[in-house]
Structure formats: C-alpha cells, structure tokens
Design an enzyme around this catalytic site. Sequence first.
Site, PDB file in Angstrom:
ATOM      1  N   LEU A 217       0.885  -1.194  -0.052  1.00 42.55           N
ATOM      2  CA  LEU A 217       0.012   0.101   0.164  1.00 42.55           C
ATOM      3  C   LEU A 217       0.807   1.308   0.164  1.00 42.55           C
ATOM      4  CD1 LEU A 217      -2.648  -0.993   2.478  1.00 42.55           C
ATOM      5  CD2 LEU A 217      -2.875  -0.876   0.121  1.00 42.55           C
ATOM      6  N   MET A 222       9.732   4.731   8.359  1.00 42.34           N
ATOM      7  CA  MET A 222       9.933   3.484   9.347  1.00 42.34           C
ATOM      8  C   MET A 222       9.473   2.245   9.145  1.00 42.34           C
ATOM      9  SD  MET A 222       9.012   5.736  12.706  1.00 42.34           S
ATOM     10  CE  MET A 222       9.717   7.513  13.128  1.00 42.34           C
ATOM     11  N   VAL A 225       3.642  -0.475   4.491  1.00 40.71           N
ATOM     12  CA  VAL A 225       2.485  -0.693   4.652  1.00 40.71           C
ATOM     13  C   VAL A 225       1.724  -1.853   3.853  1.00 40.71           C
ATOM     14  CG1 VAL A 225      -0.172  -0.028   5.329  1.00 40.71           C
ATOM     15  CG2 VAL A 225       1.958   1.311   5.973  1.00 40.71           C
ATOM     16  N   ASP A 333      -2.275  15.354  14.565  1.00 42.74           N
ATOM     17  CA  ASP A 333      -1.727  15.406  13.218  1.00 42.74           C
ATOM     18  C   ASP A 333      -2.920  15.387  12.058  1.00 42.74           C
ATOM     19  OD1 ASP A 333       0.243  15.933  11.226  1.00 42.74           O
ATOM     20  OD2 ASP A 333       0.923  13.742  11.150  1.00 42.74           O
TER      21      ASP A 333
END
Length: 484
Positions: A217, A222, A225, A333
């Site tokens: 995806l 980090m 996905v 966020d």
Amino acid sequence: MDIWISLLNGAVLIGLIALLRKSLQRIPVGNVGLVERLGRYHRTLTPGMSFVMFGVEKVAHRVDTRLQVVPLQPVRVTTRDNHALNADITVYLQVQDPVKAVYHVTNYVGAMEQQAYNTLRVAAGQLDAERALASRKEIGASLHQELARSADAWGLRIDRVLIDAIDPSSSPQAATVTSHATPGSAGPAAGGAGVPHRPLRAEDPPRVGPYQLLARLGEGGMGTVYLGRSPAEQPVAVKVIRGQFAQDAAFRRRFTREIETARRVGGSRTASLVDADPAGEPPWLATEYIPGPSLHYVISHHGALPSPTLYTIAGGMAEALAGIHACGIVHRDLKPSNIIISEDGPRVIDFGIARAVDATALTRTGHVVGTPGFLAPEQLTGAAVTPATDVYAYGMVLCHAGGLVPLADGQPIESVLRLLPEGLQELVRGCLAPDPAARPGLDDILTRLSPPAPHETNEWLPPPVRTMVDLHAGTTRETVRLHA
C-alpha cells in the site's frame, strides 16, 4: 390598421415556425441525446425526431449506445520476479444506461481503463514472467469478470475483454512504490493514490503473524504498509517496521505506545486496530483496511469539493474526533492525507503521534510534532496540547477541501472562508481562533451540523470522486480474490 395586424400575425407565425424548427432535433440512430434544463434536469431521448424546448433545454451529450470496440492504451506491468511486461487490451462494451454513463461517472471509458490497469497490475504481480506470458487467456477472463462487476454502476455492459498481447519489455524493471503512508511514518492507510496497490517485492515477507501479505500500500521512513488478508479472509492494513528501528529499544517503546493508543480509539469513523505484536521480529500492527483514496489525493486531483461533500466530511471528521477525544486522546496530526474517503463517509487514520490529553506539544526541545499548515498556534509555541488543537486542524482541513491554496504572508483568513459554503464559514472561523479557549468543542460542532442540510443525500460524492472510491474497492476485491 388591418395591414399592420396581418403583418404582425405573419411575423409571429414566422417566429413560431422558426422556434419549432429550432426545437425539433433529429437524434441519430444508435445515439442517445441527454437533455439538460437549467443545469439540473436531464432526460433520455430516443433515436429519431425529438422536441427540445429552445432556450430552456439543450442537448448536452450524445452517447453512442451501439457496441463499441475500445482499444486501451498499452500498459506496463511488473511480475513477481521483477520483469516488466507490456500488455495490449481491447474492451468490447455497450452503454446500457446513458444517464449513469454521463452523469454518474465523469468519464466512463477512463474509469474502466483505470480499473483494467489496476486489475492487470495486481494479476501480473502474483505471477512470474514465464507464467504471465503463458496465461493471457486466464488473465483476460479475470479482467473481464472484474470489469463486469463495476460496469452496471457505470451504465455499461462489458461484452468481452481481449488481451491482444503480453510481451516482454526491453529491459527488466523493478517494481516501484508510490508512498501512500504519512511521510516519516508508515501508518496503515487505505490507498491514497491512483493505483492503490502495488505488487510485493522479492524481499517482502509473504506472511506476518497470522496475516498473508497480498500487495504493497505504501512505504514510509519507518516501515512498509501492506494489504493483508486475515484467516477469516478479511482485508487488513499491516504496518511492518524496518529492521534498523526494530533493534532500537526506545523505538519499540514508542511503537508499543502507538499500539496502545490505537487500541483505545474506536468508532465507525476511524480505522480500528485488529491485531499487533510490538515484540515481534519485526514488530507489526494490523488495522481495518478502508478502501478509498485519501482526502489529499482527492483534493489534488479533483480540486475544491462541492457543498454536499464538504458537509459530509465536516460531520464525519467531527464524529471521529469526538470519539478520539472521548478516549482521552489528541490526534495532533489531523490533515488531508490522514483522512480516507470511503463509500460510507470519511475515516480518520494514523495515530502514530497521537498522545494523551495531558501530553505536551514537544517531544524534545525545539522539535514540533505535526505537519506545517495544520499546526495550531499552541503547537508552534510549545504550549499544552488539548482537544482544541485538533479542532484548529479540523478547520484547516475543511479550508483545504474547499479550495484553499497556501496563504501568502499577511493574507486574511476571510479570503479562505469565502471559498466554503455559507453554512460552514462561521463554524470554521471559530475553529481557527488563535485562542484555544475560543474554539468550539466537538459537541458544539456536531450540534451545529445536525439540522437538515444539503449534505443529507446518498449522492454526497461528485462523480469523479465516486469513481476513485469504486476503483479502490474493485482493486481490493480482485487482489483478495486472486489469493483465495
């Protein structure tokens, strides 16, 4: 006097004849004209002579209802072993419902073409090059089946789909990944780009925990996905942390905190945590997968959204934030890339930096957490983060969805507010108050959005955005089906 009356009657008669000639239009055999009146009404005309009220109605579109042969642009796909192939596709289709084909989908050929490309990329990504070259008929049948599922919503009938050729490209090409995740993280996201899924790479694990990984995806700083499938054959978004971070004890503690935060947050307007293993090798977490593009992608490709869409997004975001704050969490966020536009409304995702209400805005001296353009004044000064911080970002998201471009220095906020529907302008003005205490609470926002309004309609998405959502859902179904 009689002569003047006769001349006047003659002029009137000539005018009526001219008007009648203007109003009678011949619709060619095999075509259907769609008539608009005052921009809101439409009807379907049958072939032959039809009466169109001159000056009131106009023929807006002509749609060919005969069987059409549509050669698609050649598409390059990447196989499981990272070989690039070129595919030529021809689709035989017929418009069954011209109103759907023209009014409900901005470009039905473009929508079909995009889904065909997505489906073909997914299918080829599951095979090695040798098998893909030998499976032209099987891939074509799968493509026909997937397009036929979506065709009714577009007012089409797919007669047949032919893959005329699948040929090796001039050189091998490694799969490329468009990042759908939030920059600096790899939060489970539900698509967010024109091609929602990318094939797995050779270095990707086939399984994490109990979840089979089907496609990529997105990729962040980090981790990666993936689209995964649960043992119950349900799609999930699986976030897998990179090896170098997995060796960092401090990072594992932060990741564990992220999992605990996601576990606390629930509700119909967020992506629920399904499973996680912060102590795994590598660490991972899985959330509900929501097929649909991000609001950021929608805005960048569609532009300003219409009033019904803005009202629905405003209500859905408010419901999501109310549920998040009820758990004692501040998102910190909120931005368009962390909002997924799904078929049943907006969903808020990515709690990677969400914190408890009593946390501060700074993780270390001089380092502000959040995304520029959506940061509340208190986040910039290091003051306490409260639910009002998310309310400020909520107002900025609505401004961007309404057509905001970056403000020039000193440009008044009024120049932004006038882009919004009148019913939202005062609400957003309050959300953007510099003083957190002056901003409305989520209960107040929901109350002000609750009276009957133009957004209360099943057709809350404009046709191009509805097509984006349909393409994501169709590609997800095909990906899961191919691995069943």
